[in-house]
Design a protein around this motif. Structure first.
Motif, PDB file in Angstrom:
ATOM      1  N   LEU A  11       0.749  -1.770  -0.142  1.00 52.68           N
ATOM      2  CA  LEU A  11      -0.285   0.395   0.015  1.00 52.68           C
ATOM      3  C   LEU A  11       0.927   1.298  -0.288  1.00 52.68           C
ATOM      4  CD1 LEU A  11      -2.644  -0.999   2.158  1.00 52.68           C
ATOM      5  CD2 LEU A  11      -2.756  -0.266   0.201  1.00 52.68           C
ATOM      6  N   THR A  12       1.889   1.448   0.659  1.00 51.07           N
ATOM      7  CA  THR A  12       2.663   2.378   1.049  1.00 51.07           C
ATOM      8  C   THR A  12       3.555   2.400  -0.246  1.00 51.07           C
ATOM      9  OG1 THR A  12       2.718   2.112   2.852  1.00 51.07           O
ATOM     10  CG2 THR A  12       4.753   3.595   2.203  1.00 51.07           C
ATOM     11  N   PHE A  13       3.637   1.398  -0.847  1.00 49.42           N
ATOM     12  CA  PHE A  13       4.536   1.797  -2.519  1.00 49.42           C
ATOM     13  C   PHE A  13       3.403   1.975  -3.619  1.00 49.42           C
ATOM     14  CE2 PHE A  13       8.273  -0.406   0.132  1.00 49.42           C
ATOM     15  CZ  PHE A  13       9.201   1.152  -0.755  1.00 49.42           C
ATOM     16  N   ALA A  14       2.788   1.288  -3.039  1.00 47.17           N
ATOM     17  CA  ALA A  14       1.048   1.764  -4.642  1.00 47.17           C
ATOM     18  C   ALA A  14       1.158   3.227  -4.520  1.00 47.17           C
ATOM     19  CB  ALA A  14       0.048   0.813  -4.406  1.00 47.17           C
ATOM     20  N   SER A  15       0.943   3.598  -3.298  1.00 54.07           N
ATOM     21  CA  SER A  15      -0.705   5.346  -3.074  1.00 54.07           C
ATOM     22  C   SER A  15       1.134   6.186  -3.491  1.00 54.07           C
ATOM     23  CB  SER A  15      -0.323   4.849  -1.606  1.00 54.07           C
ATOM     24  OG  SER A  15       0.600   5.293  -0.781  1.00 54.07           O
ATOM     25  N   GLY A  16       2.498   5.904  -3.209  1.00 53.15           N
ATOM     26  CA  GLY A  16       3.953   6.627  -3.086  1.00 53.15           C
ATOM     27  C   GLY A  16       3.804   6.481  -4.949  1.00 53.15           C
ATOM     28  N   LEU A  21       4.037   9.693  -9.739  1.00 52.96           N
ATOM     29  CA  LEU A  21       3.458   9.257 -11.479  1.00 52.96           C
ATOM     30  C   LEU A  21       2.215  10.526 -11.706  1.00 52.96           C
ATOM     31  CD1 LEU A  21       3.314   5.584 -12.370  1.00 52.96           C
ATOM     32  CD2 LEU A  21       4.984   6.850 -13.127  1.00 52.96           C
ATOM     33  N   ASP A  22       1.886  11.163 -10.520  1.00 54.08           N
ATOM     34  CA  ASP A  22       1.033  11.953 -11.366  1.00 54.08           C
ATOM     35  C   ASP A  22       1.800  13.432 -10.817  1.00 54.08           C
ATOM     36  OD1 ASP A  22      -2.077  13.383 -11.320  1.00 54.08           O
ATOM     37  OD2 ASP A  22      -1.645  14.325  -9.487  1.00 54.08           O
ATOM     38  N   ARG A  23       2.498  13.445 -10.115  1.00 56.54           N
ATOM     39  CA  ARG A  23       3.314  14.733 -10.361  1.00 56.54           C
ATOM     40  C   ARG A  23       3.906  15.241 -11.485  1.00 56.54           C
ATOM     41  NH1 ARG A  23       3.304  17.927  -5.364  1.00 56.54           N
ATOM     42  NH2 ARG A  23       5.582  18.492  -6.245  1.00 56.54           N
ATOM     43  N   LEU A  24       4.624  13.837 -11.676  1.00 57.79           N
ATOM     44  CA  LEU A  24       5.907  13.715 -13.009  1.00 57.79           C
ATOM     45  C   LEU A  24       5.358  14.407 -14.496  1.00 57.79           C
ATOM     46  CD1 LEU A  24       8.426  11.290 -11.889  1.00 57.79           C
ATOM     47  CD2 LEU A  24       8.455  13.686 -12.082  1.00 57.79           C
ATOM     48  N   PHE A  25       4.142  13.556 -14.915  1.00 60.31           N
ATOM     49  CA  PHE A  25       3.375  13.623 -16.046  1.00 60.31           C
ATOM     50  C   PHE A  25       1.687  14.040 -15.924  1.00 60.31           C
ATOM     51  CE2 PHE A  25       6.107   9.805 -15.126  1.00 60.31           C
ATOM     52  CZ  PHE A  25       7.605  10.737 -16.433  1.00 60.31           C
ATOM     53  N   PHE A  26       1.045  14.233 -15.152  1.00 59.15           N
ATOM     54  CA  PHE A  26      -0.290  14.305 -15.392  1.00 59.15           C
ATOM     55  C   PHE A  26      -1.158  15.604 -15.192  1.00 59.15           C
ATOM     56  CE2 PHE A  26       0.381   9.404 -14.824  1.00 59.15           C
ATOM     57  CZ  PHE A  26      -0.528   9.080 -16.043  1.00 59.15           C
ATOM     58  N   ALA A  27      -0.187  16.613 -13.761  1.00 58.10           N
ATOM     59  CA  ALA A  27      -0.601  16.599 -13.012  1.00 58.10           C
ATOM     60  C   ALA A  27      -0.469  18.242 -13.641  1.00 58.10           C
ATOM     61  CB  ALA A  27       0.274  17.474 -11.788  1.00 58.10           C
ATOM     62  N   LYS A  28       0.845  18.301 -14.593  1.00 61.22           N
ATOM     63  CA  LYS A  28       1.294  19.518 -15.169  1.00 61.22           C
ATOM     64  C   LYS A  28       0.282  19.707 -16.747  1.00 61.22           C
ATOM     65  CE  LYS A  28       5.997  18.960 -14.328  1.00 61.22           C
ATOM     66  NZ  LYS A  28       7.487  18.848 -15.460  1.00 61.22           N
ATOM     67  N   ALA A  29       0.264  18.324 -16.852  1.00 62.72           N
ATOM     68  CA  ALA A  29      -1.124  18.235 -18.331  1.00 62.72           C
ATOM     69  C   ALA A  29      -2.843  19.279 -17.641  1.00 62.72           C
ATOM     70  CB  ALA A  29      -1.582  17.312 -18.529  1.00 62.72           C
ATOM     71  N   PHE A  53      -0.571   8.698   1.694  1.00 63.60           N
ATOM     72  CA  PHE A  53       1.486   8.074   1.349  1.00 63.60           C
ATOM     73  C   PHE A  53       1.903   8.634   2.687  1.00 63.60           C
ATOM     74  CE2 PHE A  53       5.138   9.545  -0.037  1.00 63.60           C
ATOM     75  CZ  PHE A  53       5.930   8.097  -0.204  1.00 63.60           C
ATOM     76  N   PRO A  54       1.850   9.145   2.814  1.00 64.20           N
ATOM     77  CA  PRO A  54       2.609   9.948   4.166  1.00 64.20           C
ATOM     78  C   PRO A  54       2.165   8.937   5.401  1.00 64.20           C
ATOM     79  CG  PRO A  54       2.087  12.304   3.011  1.00 64.20           C
ATOM     80  CD  PRO A  54       1.121  10.329   2.661  1.00 64.20           C
ATOM     81  N   ILE A  55       1.021   8.841   6.426  1.00 64.44           N
ATOM     82  CA  ILE A  55       1.089   8.583   6.843  1.00 64.44           C
ATOM     83  C   ILE A  55       1.343   6.917   6.542  1.00 64.44           C
ATOM     84  CG2 ILE A  55      -1.230   7.698   8.582  1.00 64.44           C
ATOM     85  CD1 ILE A  55      -2.918   9.886   7.023  1.00 64.44           C
ATOM     86  N   LEU A  56       1.257   6.534   5.184  1.00 64.90           N
ATOM     87  CA  LEU A  56       1.292   4.976   5.239  1.00 64.90           C
ATOM     88  C   LEU A  56       2.789   5.031   5.689  1.00 64.90           C
ATOM     89  CD1 LEU A  56      -0.891   3.596   2.333  1.00 64.90           C
ATOM     90  CD2 LEU A  56      -0.913   2.662   5.352  1.00 64.90           C
TER      91      LEU A  56
END
Length: 264
Positions: A11-16, A21-29, A53-56
């Motif tokens: 769960l930690t790695f999946a949420s991270g 990925l969102d910050r690198l590719f999708f947030a800018k779009a 993610f931070p909590i996990l």
């Protein structure tokens, strides 16, 4: 416990990963499309990933490398640990280990005689057990007539009296309560059942191999330990128990406030 640990890691790695990925590719779009209908809204899965993610990650780091909680389900460590005790285990006392596979990555220290340790027994690698270290690598251990011998020297015993159990440990009422001295800081209390049925319980002699330890329960006649399945490899260690932070035993009336803060 192993499956919970594995789930926490996944769960930690999946949420991270989702958040990264969102910050690198999708947030800018999304930012570039801001104002076009509702396309600038953050997806729900990203929102959850960013929140959890931070909590996990903090929970994973604390459980894996600092301290991990465990609950005592059996009587094998009475009178030191009672059924229903919730304990904290120091996860760095014997070195930093990776979660799930328990591989040591940083060596810090080694168990000492008298330490109460949590480990995964070789015969049940998915379970967490707790016992006391009585034999170090190279030691000659013997147990006969309810006396523990280390390198030919009998451990010192001081009778305290008859034990009075409570709750789910009430069946140990009447057992002999003794103070056992392993030398140094290895003084602790043990229980023995005064009965011919247990006179030869766990009798034998052993030599502890390098890299392994001899562990026993303080409730000597109700413990499945190294006397029956052999020495414990250092690779199976999980940490050193150091504190009882709560006790809850419904058979004894619920929370035992006198147990809170008991050091081991």
């Amino acid at each position: 416990m192993k499956w919970f640990e594995l789930g926490l890691v996944i769960l930690t790695f999946a949420s991270g990963l989702v958040w990264l990925l969102d910050r690198l590719f999708f947030a800018k779009a999304r930012k570039a499309r801001a104002g076009l209908l509702d396309e600038d809204r953050e997806p729900v899965v990203v929102d959850y990933a960013r929140a959890f993610f931070p909590i996990l990650a903090v929970v994973l780091v604390l459980r894996s490398f600092v301290a991990e909680p465990f609950r005592i389900p059996s009587s094998s460590m009475m009178p030191t640990l009672l059924i229903g005790d919730f304990i904290l285990v120091n996860k760095f006392a014997y070195g930093l280990r990776l979660p799930v596979n328990n591989k040591k990555v940083v060596g810090i220290g080694l168990p000492e005689r008298g330490d109460v340790v949590v480990f995964r027994p070789p015969q049940y690698p998915d379970q967490d057990w707790i016992k006391r270290v009585v034999g170090l690598p190279g030691d000659r251990i013997a147990y006969r007539d309810n006396v523990l011998y280390v390198n030919g020297e009998a451990s010192a015993y001081q009778p305290i009296g008859a034990y009075v159990g409570k709750g789910r440990g009430e069946d140990m009422t009447g057992a002999s309560l003794l103070a056992e001295d392993l030398g140094g800081d290895g003084r602790h209390e043990v229980l023995e059942i005064d009965s011919p049925l247990f006179a030869q319980h766990g009798v034998g002699e052993w030599t502890v191999p390098e890299g392994e330890y001899f562990v026993m329960g303080d409730n000597r006649d109700r413990s499945d330990d190294s006397r029956f399945w052999g020495t414990l490899p250092e690779t199976q260690l999980r940490g050193k128990a150091f504190l009882v932070w709560m006790n809850f035993d419904s058979a004894a009336g619920g929370v035992d406030f006198d147990r809170i803060g008991t050091r081991l």
